[in-house]
Motif scaffolding. Structure first.
Motif, PDB file in Angstrom:
ATOM      1  N   GLU A 174      78.148 -58.520  69.184  1.00 33.93           N
ATOM      2  CA  GLU A 174      77.121 -59.264  68.436  1.00 33.93           C
ATOM      3  C   GLU A 174      77.584 -60.685  68.150  1.00 33.93           C
ATOM      4  N   MET A 175      78.865 -60.845  67.834  1.00 43.21           N
ATOM      5  CA  MET A 175      79.390 -62.148  67.450  1.00 43.21           C
ATOM      6  C   MET A 175      79.259 -63.182  68.560  1.00 43.21           C
ATOM      7  N   LEU A 176      79.283 -62.742  69.802  1.00 44.85           N
ATOM      8  CA  LEU A 176      79.153 -63.664  70.934  1.00 44.85           C
ATOM      9  C   LEU A 176      77.867 -64.478  70.846  1.00 44.85           C
ATOM     10  N   ASP A 177      76.827 -63.906  70.213  1.00 50.71           N
ATOM     11  CA  ASP A 177      75.532 -64.586  70.130  1.00 50.71           C
ATOM     12  C   ASP A 177      75.280 -65.236  68.772  1.00 50.71           C
ATOM     13  N   ILE A 213      81.284 -66.721  61.195  1.00 51.52           N
ATOM     14  CA  ILE A 213      82.429 -66.597  60.289  1.00 51.52           C
ATOM     15  C   ILE A 213      82.274 -65.377  59.385  1.00 51.52           C
ATOM     16  N   ILE A 214      81.054 -65.137  58.911  1.00 46.41           N
ATOM     17  CA  ILE A 214      80.802 -63.962  58.071  1.00 46.41           C
ATOM     18  C   ILE A 214      81.100 -62.686  58.846  1.00 46.41           C
ATOM     19  N   GLN A 215      80.707 -62.656  60.119  1.00 49.35           N
ATOM     20  CA  GLN A 215      80.973 -61.484  60.954  1.00 49.35           C
ATOM     21  C   GLN A 215      82.475 -61.281  61.134  1.00 49.35           C
ATOM     22  N   LEU A 216      83.200 -62.377  61.309  1.00 50.40           N
ATOM     23  CA  LEU A 216      84.654 -62.280  61.453  1.00 50.40           C
ATOM     24  C   LEU A 216      85.286 -61.695  60.191  1.00 50.40           C
ATOM     25  N   LEU A 217      84.863 -62.170  59.021  1.00 50.67           N
ATOM     26  CA  LEU A 217      85.425 -61.661  57.776  1.00 50.67           C
ATOM     27  C   LEU A 217      85.109 -60.173  57.599  1.00 50.67           C
ATOM     28  N   LEU A 235      87.652 -58.352  59.808  1.00 49.44           N
ATOM     29  CA  LEU A 235      88.981 -58.348  59.198  1.00 49.44           C
ATOM     30  C   LEU A 235      89.039 -57.406  58.002  1.00 49.44           C
ATOM     31  N   ASP A 236      87.941 -57.338  57.241  1.00 50.29           N
ATOM     32  CA  ASP A 236      87.882 -56.442  56.100  1.00 50.29           C
ATOM     33  C   ASP A 236      87.943 -54.984  56.553  1.00 50.29           C
ATOM     34  N   LEU A 237      87.278 -54.663  57.657  1.00 47.96           N
ATOM     35  CA  LEU A 237      87.343 -53.314  58.217  1.00 47.96           C
ATOM     36  C   LEU A 237      88.770 -52.975  58.642  1.00 47.96           C
ATOM     37  N   LEU A 238      89.424 -53.914  59.307  1.00 46.38           N
ATOM     38  CA  LEU A 238      90.798 -53.689  59.752  1.00 46.38           C
ATOM     39  C   LEU A 238      91.740 -53.487  58.564  1.00 46.38           C
ATOM     40  N   ALA A 239      91.482 -54.205  57.485  1.00 48.25           N
ATOM     41  CA  ALA A 239      92.370 -54.143  56.316  1.00 48.25           C
ATOM     42  C   ALA A 239      92.293 -52.806  55.604  1.00 48.25           C
ATOM     43  N   ASP A 240      91.150 -52.113  55.747  1.00 49.53           N
ATOM     44  CA  ASP A 240      90.911 -50.915  54.936  1.00 49.53           C
ATOM     45  C   ASP A 240      90.699 -49.659  55.783  1.00 49.53           C
TER      46      ASP A 240
END
Length: 294
Positions: free
Chosen positions: A140-143, A150-154, A157-162
């Motif tokens: 999805e982020m590609l589009d 940036i919101i999608q990236l955060l 990262l939040d998913l990876l952190a938890d």
């Protein structure tokens, strides 16, 4: 092997970079760079090297690496033959090494992400539902554009952190002691092993490629990879054996031969030492698991 590729720095006007990769094979160069990297394989198979760890990879493989952690996704030989018409596909995100150094990111709310970025110095493999969700979000982020990207990236990262679906890759004591100037030397050794492991591979030839005496090369290799050259070669062969046991109907003797083992007894012994089960038990367990999923 080509000379090491210098990864393009993230432009100053961008917070990060996301790229879709479509090519006959992934980057052939063993390398490291200052950026964090999140990479997912959408199409393609081969052997993955992260720091002092190696294993086979296939579609769905997802890894998050921290700055200056050496890595290489080496596709199987058939991807390098144009006659086969094979293609690889992946998505990669690069984050600057100072990503959380800005004042807002030093706040308490970002502590989980900050700790996860610290863990990524050992490489993080992402599996399960987290893998599936992040793969979808990367597509999805590609589009997406601007702040939505940036919101999608955060969110990623939040998913990876938890997530409980994340495990560290390299051994706890691993430190990248490679110098920038040594990338080509190690790349040549990796290429030599991957091209020849099904036949004869010699310490003498690897040392020659490295421009070192055999004793100096042995010390050099172990200090960089945390294992002897012989142990590394055996791991490459066993990894390929696992792939053949999954993907082919070759009998155990044929698998041993295809992986560069000259005696079946030696293959069985080394396989069990590393996998804690015989090749027959390993294949049976895989087939049973596959039948259960189906």
């Amino acid at each position: 092997m080509k000379n090491p590729v210098k990864k393009t720095r993230i432009p100053e006007h961008k917070a990060f970079v996301i790229q879709e990769l479509i090519a006959p094979f992934f980057d052939v160069n063993w390398h490291f760079h200052s950026e964090y990297q999140l990479f997912v394989v959408l199409k393609g198979r081969g052997t993955r090297f992260i720091g002092d760890h190696m294993q086979a990879f296939r579609e769905g493989d997802m890894v998050f690496t921290g700055p200056n952690l050496p890595h290489l996704w080496k596709n199987d030989k058939e991807y390098h033959d144009p006659k086969n018409g094979l293609i690889t596909h992946g998505i990669v995100i690069y984050l600057p090494d100072n990503f959380l150094n800005e004042s807002v990111f030093s706040l308490e709310e970002f502590e989980g992400i900050s700790q996860m970025l610290k863990r990524s110095e050992r490489g993080i493999e992402v599996t399960g539902r987290t893998n599936e969700k992040i793969t979808s979000m990367m597509k999805e982020m590609l589009d997406l554009k601007g702040t939505q990207r940036i919101i999608q990236l955060l969110k990623i990262l939040d998913l990876l952190a938890d997530s409980p679906d994340c495990k560290l890759i390299t051994n706890a004591g691993y430190i990248n002691s490679n110098k920038e100037s040594e990338k080509d030397r190690m790349g040549l050794v990796y290429e030599y092993v991957m091209q020849n492991f099904q036949g004869k591979v010699s310490l003498e030839e690897a040392a020659k490629l490295s421009n070192l005496s055999q004793s100096a090369f042995s010390r050099y290799f172990k200090s960089r990879v945390n294992k002897t050259f012989s142990e590394f070669l055996t791991e490459v062969r066993i990894s390929h054996a696992c792939k053949l046991l999954h993907e082919t109907d070759l009998n155990i003797s044929e698998v041993a031969y295809e992986c560069g083992f000259f005696t079946l007894s030696n293959f069985n012994r080394l396989f069990k030492e590393r996998m804690n089960q015989t090749p027959h038990e390993y294949r049976k367990e895989f087939l049973n698991a596959f039948a259960t999923v189906s």
